[in-house]
Enzyme design. Structure first.
Site, mmCIF file in Angstrom:
data_model
loop_
_atom_site.group_PDB
_atom_site.id
_atom_site.type_symbol
_atom_site.label_atom_id
_atom_site.label_comp_id
_atom_site.label_asym_id
_atom_site.label_seq_id
_atom_site.Cartn_x
_atom_site.Cartn_y
_atom_site.Cartn_z
ATOM 1 N N VAL A 46 0.984 -1.240 -0.019
ATOM 2 C CA VAL A 46 -0.094 -0.018 -0.022
ATOM 3 C C VAL A 46 0.909 1.372 -0.197
ATOM 4 C CG1 VAL A 46 -1.820 1.247 1.293
ATOM 5 C CG2 VAL A 46 -1.718 -1.028 1.087
ATOM 6 N N CYS A 47 2.106 1.200 0.645
ATOM 7 C CA CYS A 47 2.765 2.271 0.987
ATOM 8 C C CYS A 47 3.168 2.930 -0.222
ATOM 9 C CB CYS A 47 4.055 2.080 1.700
ATOM 10 S SG CYS A 47 3.709 1.499 3.382
#
Length: 187
Positions: A46-47
């Site tokens: 996700v980052c």
């Protein structure tokens, strides 16, 4: 306790920025608006989507005199390695702070102690170094950087117009409110 209205605590950290290692302190967050965006870790899932989204808003944020700082508990060396190896992260031109000592994550109250990682925390800081907005998401919930533009514009408007407030879904140029006894119960 909320960090809203509190001054950023002292820190000194190493960062990766545009091919160089630099030092960043709390003094760098003063004199302009800042967004400090914590994320759990480099080389994850996700980052990078969040950091790319933030990069996509970076030019518009810079036009508002905002500097962006991403922070994870990785080192500045890891940030460089990630930047060098990921097409997504290679796009990033804002400052990537390493926080292996967890100083910043503790200062901003986003450290997950048992994991040594930071929650997804976004902080809007005014030119005096005072926290004006906070958003914290669970690890699996990515953020939308486009929402930062209106939050920054509202924070800047209220700073320039201290007798006015911005209602829900406020957009630049639309009506604000002047808190008074006359408004109580009328909205």
């Amino acid at each position: 306790m909320s960090l809203i209205g509190t001054e950023v605590k002292p820190f000194k950290a190493q960062a990766y920025h545009n091919g160089k290692f630099i030092e960043v302190t709390e003094a760098d967050l003063k004199g302009k608006w800042s967004i400090v965006c914590f994320y759990p870790a480099d080389f994850t899932f996700v980052c990078p989507t969040e950091l790319e989204d933030l990069q996509n808003q970076y030019a518009a944020l810079r036009e508002l005199n905002v500097e962006v700082y991403s922070v994870s508990t990785d080192t500045h060396f890891t940030h460089k390695a990630w930047h060098d190896s990921s097409e997504t992260i290679q796009k990033i031109t804002y400052i990537m702070i390493g926080d292996p000592s967890h100083t910043l994550a503790r200062n901003f109250e986003v450290l997950i102690e048992e994991q040594g990682l930071a929650d997804r925390g976004t902080f809007i800081i005014d030119p005096d170094g005072i926290v004006q907005a906070v958003e914290i998401n669970a690890g699996g919930i990515g953020r939308d950087a486009s929402t930062l533009l209106n939050k920054i514009k509202a924070a800047q408007y209220v700073r320039k117009n201290p007798n006015e407030v911005c209602p829900a879904k406020w957009q630049e140029g639309t009506r604000t409110l002047k808190p008074s006894l006359d408004l109580v119960g009328k909205i």
